[in-house]
Design an enzyme around this catalytic site. Sequence first.
Site, PDB file in Angstrom:
ATOM      1  N   HIS A  89      -2.509   0.529   6.925  1.00 26.59           N
ATOM      2  CA  HIS A  89      -2.750   0.778   5.510  1.00 26.59           C
ATOM      3  C   HIS A  89      -2.332   2.213   5.200  1.00 26.59           C
ATOM      4  O   HIS A  89      -2.205   3.040   6.096  1.00 26.59           O
ATOM      5  CB  HIS A  89      -4.247   0.554   5.212  1.00 26.59           C
ATOM      6  CG  HIS A  89      -4.581   0.506   3.762  1.00 26.59           C
ATOM      7  ND1 HIS A  89      -3.857  -0.235   2.866  1.00 26.59           N
ATOM      8  CD2 HIS A  89      -5.594   1.084   3.046  1.00 26.59           C
ATOM      9  CE1 HIS A  89      -4.390  -0.110   1.672  1.00 26.59           C
ATOM     10  NE2 HIS A  89      -5.450   0.701   1.752  1.00 26.59           N
ATOM     11  N   ASP A 144      -8.005   5.126  -3.062  1.00 25.45           N
ATOM     12  CA  ASP A 144      -7.143   4.054  -2.562  1.00 25.45           C
ATOM     13  C   ASP A 144      -6.553   3.303  -3.733  1.00 25.45           C
ATOM     14  O   ASP A 144      -7.175   2.399  -4.295  1.00 25.45           O
ATOM     15  CB  ASP A 144      -7.940   3.101  -1.676  1.00 25.45           C
ATOM     16  CG  ASP A 144      -7.023   2.164  -0.913  1.00 25.45           C
ATOM     17  OD1 ASP A 144      -5.829   2.059  -1.293  1.00 25.45           O
ATOM     18  OD2 ASP A 144      -7.494   1.539   0.061  1.00 25.45           O
ATOM     19  N   CYS A 172       0.797  -1.217   0.000  1.00 21.60           N
ATOM     20  CA  CYS A 172       0.000   0.000   0.000  1.00 21.60           C
ATOM     21  C   CYS A 172       0.837   1.278   0.000  1.00 21.60           C
ATOM     22  O   CYS A 172       0.521   2.233  -0.699  1.00 21.60           O
ATOM     23  CB  CYS A 172      -0.957  -0.004   1.189  1.00 21.60           C
ATOM     24  SG  CYS A 172      -0.106  -0.229   2.767  1.00 21.60           S
TER      25      CYS A 172
END
Lengths: 338, 679
Positions: B473, B489, B429
């Site tokens: 994250h 995202d 991420c």
Amino acid sequence: MTALAGARAPGPDAPARAPRARLANWIFKPRGPEAGEVLLDRRRVFIFPSRYGLGFAVSLLAFLAASINYDLALGYVLTFYLAAAGLTAMLHTFGNQVQLRLSPLDAPAVFAGETAVFRVVLDNRRDDERAAIWVKSAHAAVAHDLPAASATVVEVRVPTARRGRLPAPRLTIDTRFPLGLFRAWSYWQPALDCLVYPAPAGAHLAFPEAPAGSGDGIPRGDGTEDFAGLREYRDTDNPRHLAWKTVARSLAAGTPLLAKQFTGAAAAECVLDLDALGAIPDFEARLSRLTRWVLDADAMRLRYALRLGARTLGPAQGEAHRRACLEALALAAPPPAA
Amino acid sequence: MRLPRLFPAARDALGADRAAQALPAGRSAMQTLLIAIVPVLLPHLAHLPGWCIAFAGLMFAWRAWITWADARGDAALPGRLLLLFLMLAALAATLYTHRTVFGRDAGVTFVTVLLSLKLLEARTRRDVVVAILLSYFLILTNFFYSQSIGTAALMLAALWLITAALIAASRDAAPMAPARLARLAATILAQALPMMLLLFVLFPRVQGPLWGLPADARVGVSGLSDSMSPGLITELSLSDGIAFRVSFSGVPPRGADLYWRGPVLSEFDGRNWRASAPNPMRPARFEPAGAPVDYEVTLEPSNRPWLFALEMPTRLPAFGRLTADLQPVTDRPVSARLRYTARSYPGYRALATEESADLAPYLALPPRSNPRTRELMATWQLQNADPRALVERALRHFRTEEFFYTLEPPLLDNHAVDEFLFVARRGFCEHYASAFVVMMRMARVPARVVTGYQGGEINPVDGVFTVRQSDAHAWAEVWIAGAGWTRVDPTAAVSPARVERGLSGALPQRFAAPLLSRLAGDWGAQWAARARLNWEALANKWNQFVLNYSPDRQRETLERIGMKAPTWQDMVAAMSIGVGLSVLAIAAWILKAARERDPVKRAWLSLCRRMARRGLPRLPHEGALDYAERAAREMARRGMPAQRAAALREAAAAYAALRYGRESATVTPARFARLARAV
């Protein structure tokens, strides 16, 4: 201890220590010698943290501070668990001692200088052992584990120095079992006297010659009994005549036992007179000499009489007479100070 | 120890006598203590320095050898001089390792070597008791590192064994059989349990710390950081540590809405992302929309001043607030487990306008970095300069090109984004969020990296969500005029499962499945999963009710059981009463066991005691009838009333009849008790 003794029998300095003695009196209620069985009920068992208990408490405070500072929930749990276990152990310690029954048994007579043995009975009627019960006197401390539902005979040893009646010392019965953090204790003075005979003077002193014409009316034999030799021991012989020194050898060799043989048909007699010992200045030393003679005369199976001033015992012979003589010697009152 | 001379007997009570110092049962106490030390030190093996484990292990082995195998017993213990030397060596080693003897780690090291040396000089009861107190303390030190149920169970066993050692050390005559020792220790602990619970619940709690925490008090707490360096880390640890737990009061939101917002990173130097300095002048601005979500968070200590809430919270606890970057924070680092309730609107719109000056920091990039990306963005900008179109384009790029989601990415060099986008094309991420924000800034779209946690695992047993460190994250936010800060995202573009189903959904099986389920197959996997969920529900209860029993929680609990607005005085009073009652209950139990069971015998003994107090004790050899006869004569001689002597005779006759006579209807125990009382 000294303060308590003072409380019971206030000495010349009693006024100075009166408040403290009164307080100790009020707390510990000294009872003096107690005949018969004594039950250690709640009021007779005192309890106080031991040194380890104080150390334990200080440690717990430190644990608590660490738990608060580091916000340790399980630290709190540990601290509180230990504190609760300590309190529980206090009750166990108390229960280990309370309801114990004490009774005096006996105190066989001894000679001065020997160790007096006071025997007392610790009766545990609980269905559980009472562990690590200490019986303490000023002279000795011994721990005992008292098995469940049984009585245990405990010996309290006290060294003796002087003849007379020696009362049993005041005993402290105490225990710290199971965790050692608390000490439960009780005081008990059993009503037991140990008769302390005078110490016998050195061995093999010649018996006194009866003063000629003393006119005391005691029939005397025609001479002191003389040792004549040894012969085989017969079953009908008095066991006192057994030659004890040779018994071990005889038994080891398988030879017959030997008996001492004495001359003279009748048992000889002698008079042991305190006043006849006027040459010895010390009264106690005279008693010691007489004690030795009583023992020797008894060992030789003589008939003997003991004269202490106006009092005369015997003449007679045997265990009872011997004991009476020794008791008279033990309790003889010294002459008025010259 | 000097005590006031007022209490000579108390001084006596403190045990001045030397005879009590000897320790006949020392061997049994030492054996028990050596066994007890094993569970105490076992968890410490993980963090004690190697030399300390070797040193203490050697000392314990030496002591064990002397205790069990050496015929000389304590005579074989080493001399004081050698012990002093070892002590100084251990002190030097502690100082060398930790630079101090204070603080958590150094303290544990030092106490461990201290205990090992204390055992080697333990000859008297005092030494053994000191060693036992040190061992109790070592139990406490374990809780610095872990307060889990497992640790608690292990330490309970240790507590039991050490207490057994203390009992063994209190035996004065003969040692006790190990089984009885263990049983007595268990009895004491069982009887103490209710009192401990009372103290735990009622002891007034104080919010720590009392003094400054040493610097190392909370090390090893993993979590998010306020900086991020994609490309420098080649392996992301999959820490199973719990970040926080959440229980929703209604239906929990969808997995894709579970964004727990943490630090916002907007300063980039080409390698590292950092949070910009907070600007207290700028207020947090957004508009709640959609349905609200209410929930309660139990946050594990992180030593950071961050709170976590679903995007976007409108209601936070009194000690929390939102920064201008919309990050929930608190004033002090969270050093203890923290509970709070919050309300969030997952459908929020950050519609508020920002001045262009305010947006400048979100466009800043180091000059001359990542030329290939710059080139690519210039091409895209020429095609469509609309921010929404650029975001779409970038996401499509991640989706359609050969990008992979992995936790083991290659190292990246200076032009990290170039290399990631054109060469490596694999990462997690942080890589995607970082590259995406850089791309947007190059296209003159204000953007920033948001870190936090995504997802969480619901426990069907109690409905509580658990968010772990492995759920950490990073995502992006872009500023779109008219829409405000909008969440994007990019990881979801590459690995939608990462966002929909959490980390384990995104990874190949090898990473996610526990060992047991891989070995046992499907049925085993289900069973293991259920067991794990049950266990975690239990662990959550443990955390809530035991570990998180704070002053607030205490007040709440006490109010629930009926104390109104309890003050600390109320708690102390309730605690004292409770402890007093517990003591009485245990005392009744113990004293009952110690008393004479037989009521007839008890009444007779009580009668004899009363008579003895009046100066007429029963002699040991006297039977009941003889005694009554003698006492009656004595009473008559003293001029006491005749009916009292008669009462005594009657009671003694009844006692003798009950004890030694035939069964009779007239003489019953009750009648005897009445007669005995009448004397």
